[in-house]
Each structure stands twice: as C-alpha cells, then as structure tokens.
Design a protein around this motif. Sequence first.
Motif, short mmCIF file in Angstrom:
data_model
loop_
_atom_site.label_atom_id
_atom_site.label_comp_id
_atom_site.label_asym_id
_atom_site.label_seq_id
_atom_site.Cartn_x
_atom_site.Cartn_y
_atom_site.Cartn_z
N SER A 49 0.81 -1.22 0.00
CA SER A 49 0.00 0.00 0.00
C SER A 49 0.84 1.26 0.00
N ILE A 50 2.12 1.18 0.39
CA ILE A 50 2.99 2.36 0.37
C ILE A 50 3.85 2.41 -0.89
N ALA A 51 3.69 1.42 -1.76
CA ALA A 51 4.40 1.44 -3.05
C ALA A 51 3.69 2.39 -4.00
N ASN A 52 4.45 3.10 -4.80
CA ASN A 52 3.89 3.97 -5.82
C ASN A 52 4.70 3.76 -7.10
N PRO A 53 4.20 2.90 -8.00
CA PRO A 53 4.95 2.56 -9.22
C PRO A 53 5.25 3.75 -10.13
N SER A 54 4.57 4.87 -9.94
CA SER A 54 4.84 6.03 -10.78
C SER A 54 6.10 6.78 -10.33
N LEU A 55 6.67 6.40 -9.18
CA LEU A 55 7.89 7.03 -8.67
C LEU A 55 9.09 6.11 -8.88
N SER A 56 10.28 6.69 -8.86
CA SER A 56 11.51 5.91 -8.93
C SER A 56 12.46 6.44 -7.86
N PRO A 57 12.75 5.70 -6.78
CA PRO A 57 12.18 4.39 -6.46
C PRO A 57 10.68 4.49 -6.22
N ALA A 58 10.02 3.35 -6.16
CA ALA A 58 8.56 3.27 -6.10
C ALA A 58 8.02 3.48 -4.69
N ILE A 59 8.52 4.53 -4.02
CA ILE A 59 8.06 4.88 -2.68
C ILE A 59 8.29 6.37 -2.48
N ASP A 60 7.45 7.00 -1.73
CA ASP A 60 7.55 8.43 -1.45
C ASP A 60 8.72 8.66 -0.50
N THR A 61 9.86 9.05 -1.03
CA THR A 61 11.07 9.19 -0.22
C THR A 61 11.04 10.42 0.70
N SER A 62 10.06 11.29 0.54
CA SER A 62 9.94 12.40 1.49
C SER A 62 9.27 11.93 2.78
N ASN A 63 8.57 10.81 2.74
CA ASN A 63 7.91 10.27 3.92
C ASN A 63 8.47 8.94 4.39
N PHE A 64 9.24 8.27 3.54
CA PHE A 64 9.83 6.98 3.89
C PHE A 64 11.30 7.01 3.49
N ILE A 65 12.17 6.91 4.48
CA ILE A 65 13.61 6.95 4.24
C ILE A 65 14.04 5.62 3.62
N THR A 66 14.92 5.70 2.62
CA THR A 66 15.50 4.49 2.04
C THR A 66 16.93 4.39 2.55
N ILE A 67 17.47 3.20 2.47
CA ILE A 67 18.79 2.94 3.03
C ILE A 67 19.84 2.94 1.92
N THR A 68 20.84 3.81 2.07
CA THR A 68 21.98 3.83 1.17
C THR A 68 23.14 3.21 1.92
N GLU A 69 23.81 2.27 1.28
CA GLU A 69 24.84 1.53 2.00
C GLU A 69 26.04 1.24 1.12
N GLY A 70 27.15 0.93 1.74
CA GLY A 70 28.32 0.45 1.03
C GLY A 70 29.11 1.52 0.30
N ALA A 71 30.24 1.09 -0.24
CA ALA A 71 31.17 2.00 -0.90
C ALA A 71 30.56 2.65 -2.13
N GLY A 72 29.76 1.91 -2.89
CA GLY A 72 29.15 2.46 -4.10
C GLY A 72 27.83 3.14 -3.82
N ASN A 73 27.46 3.27 -2.54
CA ASN A 73 26.18 3.85 -2.14
C ASN A 73 25.00 3.16 -2.82
N ALA A 74 25.10 1.86 -2.96
CA ALA A 74 23.99 1.08 -3.54
C ALA A 74 22.82 1.09 -2.55
N THR A 75 21.62 1.07 -3.08
CA THR A 75 20.43 1.07 -2.23
C THR A 75 19.72 -0.25 -2.38
N ASN A 76 19.38 -0.86 -1.24
CA ASN A 76 18.59 -2.10 -1.24
C ASN A 76 17.14 -1.70 -1.01
#
Length: 188
Positions: free
Chosen positions: A80-107
């Motif tokens: 219900s919090i997925a939004n396929p019209s966005l990239s990534p498919a989540i509202d990043t202003s309300n849900f923090i995504t995790i950036t990790e590792g040397a290449g700053n890859a996001t899981n």
Amino acid sequence: SAVSSGSAHCVPSNIDSLLGTNSYITTPDSATTIDRITGLEWQKQPKNRNNWKDALSYCAGLELNNQTDWRLPNIKELYSIANPSLSPAIDTSNFITITEGAGNATNYKYWSSTTNINIVNRIFYVDFSNALINSQSKSSEDFQANVRCVRNIDPSKNEAYVPPPPESPFTDLGTTESPPPLDETGGK
C-alpha cells in the motif's frame, strides 16, 4: 496487472488520486509516518538488511514513539505504500530508504509477514526499486531484505486516524483488527 518471473505488479486504476501528497503525515518527532488512507503508522527509518526471522523479532521488540505494538507488515499493507509512478517506487519524502556500502547502492527489498500459500516455505517481499512483489525462502540466511515495521492506529487512545474513503482499495488489509469508524462527535 503484470506478472513476470514469479513477480507481481498490481496497481489500482486510481492510484495517483489515492496516493496524493496529502495522504501521509509525519509525526512531530519525525520517527514515523501515518498513512491517512490505511490508518497505519509506519517506521520512517527502516532497519538495514535482515533475514526474515530476524525481521520478525526486530518488529516484535521495537519501541518507537512510545509504542510497543509494532509488527512486520503483511504484503497488502507493505504494498500500500508502493507507488509505481515514482523511482524508487516509494515516497522518499515520507519513507527513508537505506543507502549503503562503498558504491552507495540502495537495497529496496522489504520483508512482509505473508507466506506464499503456493510454496509455504517462502515469504513475500516488496522490491521498491520497481514495485514488484516476489518471494524468498523463510529459512534463507543469505537473502537479506530491509525491515519497515508498522502498527495500527488506535483511535480509542486519541491517536491520529482518518478513516479511509469508501472508494479506497486498501480498506480490507487482511489484518486481524481494524479501527472502528469514528462517529460524528470524533469518537467521543
């Protein structure tokens, strides 16, 4: 909906109107986000990479915003919090995504609590890089996904809750308890 390689991409036809900018409220301490469509409170900052068993334990033991009734979301809640019209498919202003590792890859993979009924040793997860649902072995120690815990808002405790509109496809989320509708006096 489209299905490819065992993944599913299901989107309501009125997704843009349902997921407008006013559907989320960030709590004053910015630790959680409340979804006014579903009546769910979400952990804003997810926990980085866990196997499924650790994800269940983490949510069960979480204390956040003075609340201890956190749990791993079911697949309908998580999607219900997925939004396929966005990239990534989540509202990043309300849900923090995790950036990790040397290449700053996001899981962007996040665990749900829902078992795949066709293959009972597998559990569903959402990949928010593309809004696809897939499944993985419950016992896999190698596959790691993130954890974003959720809880139901309790209007009897004066928690902020706005009932979903009647046309919302998210009114039946498959949870065991749902908040009662507020009466005209605001639940008093």
